[in-house]
Motif scaffolding. Structure first.
Motif, PDB file in Angstrom:
ATOM      1  N   CYS A  52     -22.285 -69.461 -25.512  1.00  0.00           N
ATOM      2  CA  CYS A  52     -23.084 -71.115 -25.772  1.00  0.00           C
ATOM      3  C   CYS A  52     -23.247 -70.840 -24.720  1.00  0.00           C
ATOM      4  O   CYS A  52     -22.276 -72.122 -23.569  1.00  0.00           O
TER       5      CYS A  52
ATOM      6  N   THR B 101     -24.014 -75.672 -27.397  1.00  0.00           N
ATOM      7  CA  THR B 101     -22.417 -75.791 -27.578  1.00  0.00           C
ATOM      8  C   THR B 101     -22.310 -75.761 -28.493  1.00  0.00           C
ATOM      9  O   THR B 101     -23.021 -74.966 -29.385  1.00  0.00           O
TER      10      THR B 101
ATOM     11  N   GLN C 176     -22.941 -77.035 -32.015  1.00  0.00           N
ATOM     12  CA  GLN C 176     -24.090 -77.143 -32.200  1.00  0.00           C
ATOM     13  C   GLN C 176     -24.869 -75.699 -33.411  1.00  0.00           C
ATOM     14  O   GLN C 176     -25.254 -75.512 -34.148  1.00  0.00           O
TER      15      GLN C 176
ATOM     16  N   ASP D  28     -17.889 -71.360 -25.177  1.00  0.00           N
ATOM     17  CA  ASP D  28     -18.701 -71.855 -24.158  1.00  0.00           C
ATOM     18  C   ASP D  28     -19.068 -71.626 -22.743  1.00  0.00           C
ATOM     19  O   ASP D  28     -17.102 -71.092 -22.699  1.00  0.00           O
TER      20      ASP D  28
ATOM     21  N   ASP E  45     -21.329 -73.372 -19.101  1.00  0.00           N
ATOM     22  CA  ASP E  45     -21.427 -74.339 -18.419  1.00  0.00           C
ATOM     23  C   ASP E  45     -22.499 -73.763 -17.629  1.00  0.00           C
ATOM     24  O   ASP E  45     -22.371 -73.381 -16.883  1.00  0.00           O
TER      25      ASP E  45
END
Length: 227
Positions: free
Chosen positions: A175, A179, A182, A205, A207
């Motif tokens: 992701c 997120t 989500q 996740d 960033d």
């Protein structure tokens, strides 16, 4: 059979070279990475079709000594899923980066205007915000210069899925601009029917914006090596 290779599939407008940094990091960690040149996205074949791309992906999977982890970025998540559908016995895991698989009978990636038989990169307007927030001006210019118009036969090709054994194959959703929470909500809410039926879905996740192979190659490679 154990997973012997990681097959890397770039999303729209990307050639195989988009994975150079990730592939190098994977090789350092002892993983064998295969970055596939998709027909129509790097070989100059403007008449390429979605079926041609699926054939190229399956050739890479079949060439491996064992089972493969198939990684699809963005729209190519559907290509990875189609490979799992066609070769459930040879795909150990599917990794989806910033995208979700399209269902049977739906167009592959009919998202933007077709001009002269191809779907060119539409500019940054549709990607303003989280998608492109980590791309500076020089990175954007480099992306635009390298962007390969996608043949109409690919973008408007119809997805075909036939083997329900695909739902047994573990899936990892990486992701970037959204997120894990989500993604979980979209899956549970019925927005991603294929993953709603998958038996094993993990969410990871990162960033980054929509193109972590460009902006976070080391971190992305670490995630792929771990799966």
């Amino acid at each position: 059979m154990t997973a012997e290779q990681i097959v890397l599939l770039g999303g729209l407008w990307l050639g195989a070279s988009a994975w150079t940094g990730v592939a190098a990091e994977l090789e350092k960690s002892g993983r064998h990475a295969v970055s596939v040149t998709l027909p129509g996205q790097g070989d100059g074949n403007l008449s390429a079709t979605l079926a041609d791309q699926v054939t190229a992906v399956l050739a890479a999977v079949d060439a491996g000594p064992g089972r493969s982890v198939v990684v699809g970025h963005s729209a190519a998540g559907t290509l990875a899923w189609m490979a799992a559908d066609a070769r459930p016995e040879r795909v150990a895991k599917v990794v989806l980066i910033g995208g979700f698989p399209t269902g049977d009978g739906q167009p592959y990636a009919d998202f933007f205007e077709i001009t002269d038989g191809v779907m060119p990169f539409p500019g940054w307007g549709p990607f303003e915000g989280a998608d492109a927030a980590d791309l500076d001006e020089s990175a954007r210019r480099a992306f635009e210069a390298a962007a390969i118009p996608v043949p109409e036969g690919v973008a408007r090709g119809v997805v075909r899925l036939r083997d329900e054994r695909r739902f047994e194959i573990p899936v990892v959703v990486v992701c970037p601009e959204f997120t894990p929470a989500q993604a979980r909500e979209w899956i549970a809410g019925g927005d991603v029917p294929e993953l709603a039926r998958a038996k094993h879905v993990d969410l990871v996740d990162i960033d980054a914006g929509h193109w972590p192979m460009v902006t976070r190659p080391t971190e992305l490679a670490r995630i792929l090596a771990a799966v």
